[in-house]
Scaffold this motif. Sequence first.
Motif, short mmCIF file in Angstrom:
data_model
loop_
_atom_site.label_atom_id
_atom_site.label_comp_id
_atom_site.label_asym_id
_atom_site.label_seq_id
_atom_site.Cartn_x
_atom_site.Cartn_y
_atom_site.Cartn_z
N LYS A 449 0.87 -1.06 0.07
CA LYS A 449 0.08 -0.06 -0.10
C LYS A 449 0.85 1.31 0.02
CE LYS A 449 -3.28 0.15 2.98
NZ LYS A 449 -4.09 -0.09 4.19
N GLU A 450 1.99 1.27 0.62
CA GLU A 450 2.83 2.29 0.79
C GLU A 450 3.52 2.57 -0.38
OE1 GLU A 450 6.59 4.21 3.22
OE2 GLU A 450 5.89 2.11 3.66
N ALA A 451 4.08 1.51 -1.28
CA ALA A 451 4.35 1.68 -2.65
C ALA A 451 3.76 2.10 -3.59
CB ALA A 451 5.09 -0.01 -3.01
N ILE A 452 2.39 1.79 -3.51
CA ILE A 452 1.43 2.26 -4.44
C ILE A 452 1.19 3.87 -4.22
CG2 ILE A 452 -1.13 2.18 -5.06
CD1 ILE A 452 -1.04 -1.02 -4.51
N GLY A 453 1.07 4.19 -2.94
CA GLY A 453 1.03 5.55 -2.55
C GLY A 453 2.13 6.50 -3.00
N MET A 454 3.44 5.66 -3.40
CA MET A 454 4.37 6.50 -3.99
C MET A 454 4.37 6.60 -5.20
SD MET A 454 7.42 6.16 -1.18
CE MET A 454 7.52 6.51 0.37
N LEU A 455 3.93 5.25 -6.08
CA LEU A 455 3.93 5.22 -7.48
C LEU A 455 2.85 5.75 -8.09
CD1 LEU A 455 5.75 1.73 -7.81
CD2 LEU A 455 6.95 3.97 -7.95
N VAL A 456 1.67 6.00 -7.52
CA VAL A 456 0.58 6.42 -8.31
C VAL A 456 0.49 7.62 -8.60
CG1 VAL A 456 -0.49 7.84 -6.02
CG2 VAL A 456 -1.98 6.43 -7.67
N PHE A 457 1.64 8.66 -8.61
CA PHE A 457 2.01 9.91 -9.19
C PHE A 457 2.44 9.57 -10.67
CE2 PHE A 457 2.07 10.59 -4.76
CZ PHE A 457 1.32 11.51 -4.82
N GLU A 458 3.11 8.37 -11.17
CA GLU A 458 3.60 8.29 -12.22
C GLU A 458 2.50 7.91 -13.24
OE1 GLU A 458 6.86 8.56 -12.35
OE2 GLU A 458 7.02 8.53 -10.26
N HIS A 459 2.76 8.26 -14.63
CA HIS A 459 1.92 8.19 -15.41
C HIS A 459 2.02 6.79 -16.10
CE1 HIS A 459 0.08 8.72 -19.51
NE2 HIS A 459 -0.49 9.78 -18.90
N PRO A 460 0.88 6.16 -16.53
CA PRO A 460 0.83 4.82 -16.99
C PRO A 460 1.65 4.43 -17.96
CG PRO A 460 -1.51 5.86 -16.61
CD PRO A 460 -0.44 6.85 -16.61
N THR A 461 2.31 5.47 -18.88
CA THR A 461 2.87 4.95 -20.22
C THR A 461 4.37 4.69 -19.59
OG1 THR A 461 3.49 7.37 -20.44
CG2 THR A 461 1.81 6.16 -21.82
N THR A 462 4.75 5.32 -18.35
CA THR A 462 6.29 4.82 -17.74
C THR A 462 6.32 3.64 -17.09
OG1 THR A 462 5.58 5.73 -15.59
CG2 THR A 462 6.28 7.48 -17.19
N PRO A 463 7.44 3.14 -17.07
CA PRO A 463 7.78 1.66 -16.33
C PRO A 463 7.10 1.81 -15.03
CG PRO A 463 9.76 2.32 -17.60
CD PRO A 463 8.88 3.38 -17.61
N GLY A 465 4.78 3.51 -13.98
CA GLY A 465 3.17 3.54 -14.17
C GLY A 465 2.62 2.28 -14.31
N GLN A 466 3.56 1.44 -15.15
CA GLN A 466 2.97 0.04 -15.43
C GLN A 466 3.17 -0.79 -14.00
OE1 GLN A 466 1.91 -1.34 -18.08
NE2 GLN A 466 1.74 0.75 -18.93
N LEU A 467 4.15 -0.67 -13.51
CA LEU A 467 4.28 -1.19 -12.03
C LEU A 467 3.07 -0.78 -11.04
CD1 LEU A 467 6.05 -2.93 -10.33
CD2 LEU A 467 7.41 -0.94 -9.53
N THR A 468 2.82 0.45 -10.97
CA THR A 468 1.74 0.84 -10.11
C THR A 468 0.35 0.01 -10.48
OG1 THR A 468 2.53 3.13 -10.05
CG2 THR A 468 0.44 2.80 -9.27
N MET A 472 -1.45 -2.67 -7.94
CA MET A 472 -2.73 -2.86 -7.52
C MET A 472 -3.59 -3.85 -7.57
SD MET A 472 -4.01 0.89 -9.10
CE MET A 472 -3.44 2.60 -8.17
N CYS A 473 -3.15 -4.72 -8.73
CA CYS A 473 -3.96 -6.06 -8.90
C CYS A 473 -3.41 -7.01 -7.94
CB CYS A 473 -3.47 -6.51 -10.30
SG CYS A 473 -4.14 -5.67 -11.82
N GLU A 474 -1.94 -6.90 -7.54
CA GLU A 474 -1.34 -7.84 -6.58
C GLU A 474 -1.89 -7.44 -5.26
OE1 GLU A 474 2.78 -7.93 -7.06
OE2 GLU A 474 2.66 -8.55 -9.20
N LEU A 475 -2.22 -6.24 -4.84
CA LEU A 475 -2.74 -5.83 -3.52
C LEU A 475 -4.06 -6.60 -3.52
CD1 LEU A 475 -2.81 -4.37 -1.11
CD2 LEU A 475 -3.56 -2.46 -2.24
N LYS A 476 -5.06 -6.50 -4.59
CA LYS A 476 -6.19 -7.46 -4.38
C LYS A 476 -6.08 -8.81 -4.28
CE LYS A 476 -10.46 -8.24 -7.09
NZ LYS A 476 -11.22 -7.99 -8.57
#
Length: 511
Positions: A449-463, A465-468, A472-476
């Motif tokens: 959750k902390e990782a997502i909170g830091m990476l959520v600012f990255e645009h989906p086209t960046t590596p 952003g893809q990791l974010t 999120m899928c892995e958190l579920k």
Amino acid sequence: MDSHFEELCEIQQNDDLGRFLVAKRPIKAGELILAEEPIVVGPYWDADISCLNCLRAANRTCKKCHKAPLCRDCLQHDQVECEFYERSTSLGKNFLFDHFNIVTPVRCLLLYRRDRSKWEQLMAMQSHCDSRRGTEIWDIHEQYVVQPMLHEEAFRMIDDLVISAELLQRICGVLDVNTFEIRGNMDSQGVQMNNLARGLYPQTSLMTHNCRTNTLIAVDGMSKLRLYASLNIMAGELLYYNYTRVLFSTFERQTHLRKGKYFICTCERCRDPTECGTHLSSIKCTECTDGLCLFYDESPRWECNSCGHQLQREYVNHVMCEAREDVSSCSLDIRNLEKVIGKHSKTLNPQHALVLEAKQNLAGELRSMCMSYEPQNMPRNALRRKLELCEEMLQILRVLDPGISRLTGIALYEYHAALVELSRRNHGTGEIKTPELQGNLHTAESVLKEAIGMLVFEHPTTPEGQLTKKAMCELKELREYIQNVQALAEDEKTDRQFRGKRAANGKKFVK
């Protein structure tokens, strides 16, 4: 200038810093400070020849101007640029292929024709020409930009702007000092490009450098830059950005800033020989077992923090050069990397910047190794080592890159992934019980959750952003796994209670 930016920030100026940004009111961590379009986008210095429209690999020439490199999917590039090259009849059709380094400087010059206000913004930006004059980079630009352009009639004047060697050097200086990296960018058709590009963002470039930044930069799929606060910023506090790498040692950062940005940093981290207690620059003392010799830039000398012994400059140069050569030449093989890390942890220290570089390479190899296995077949020693490396990196990053951090977010994600899989494997073999597995999974959930909170600012086209998206899928999935383990724990508890009652009843029957 957008009203939101004016509400948050004020541009100030003094003799020491030039123009810089100051917060007009408190800004919360994660708050958007600025969204800015670039006035120029172009390939990096000394980049491979690429399409002038999307910056992917080029394999043909524009059919209109007959000079601009394009890829097979792009039929055209910028109209003003295309018309300029089309009218430059004296230029050979291979000129841009032979002198690709001129592409971005030419785009800067064309602002004079396209948009005078943007041209004025560019000319107001710092170029450090006086500091650059006569340096190696000045001579390189002279050879690969200035001379090729001034030898061609097309580049002697644009409208009523006379192009001189001094003007071209000034533009090259502005680009070197002020551009920001654009990663994971897309062309106008939404296709992601592979090559790195750089963009010129006049407002963002006003930020002062500090080796411990309080802002985060993210660039979206169409080159739009967004600037966020990475820490809470108080009213009156300067906005900082780190123009070098977080995990560089003080010597490496100062060298990079002096050669590329033309100033010496005097931030808290640079003034502290221990680098805020991380010891990225410290070297093991040769006289005592516990001491670390610290780098004092003003001397310069290396003095032990325990026994006071001073290392000779020749010895320091020798161990540093040997470590740098070993790290740079070491094949990306887990066994070889471990040897380099073990060797130079003894001569430098386990947290020295060069040792950390080797550890980052090792973590990357372990990640690749784990991805090549089915989860149930991953070597547990690889997972343990990956977990150790993430823990160590996180301790350093939380000090040197506090707050919202791209590097910390990635390290947190990798830590969670190793912890989940190692715990799963250890539970399967009976090495840990279900309550310990539950505890580890809840820790992993918190970390993810902390990782997502830091990476959520990255645009989906960046590596990132893809990791974010992946995180999120892995958190579920992790939460579903936690529920299953919780059910297992309850079943085990019920089973223990049942067996306890049976044992008690058996004792009564015997009596």
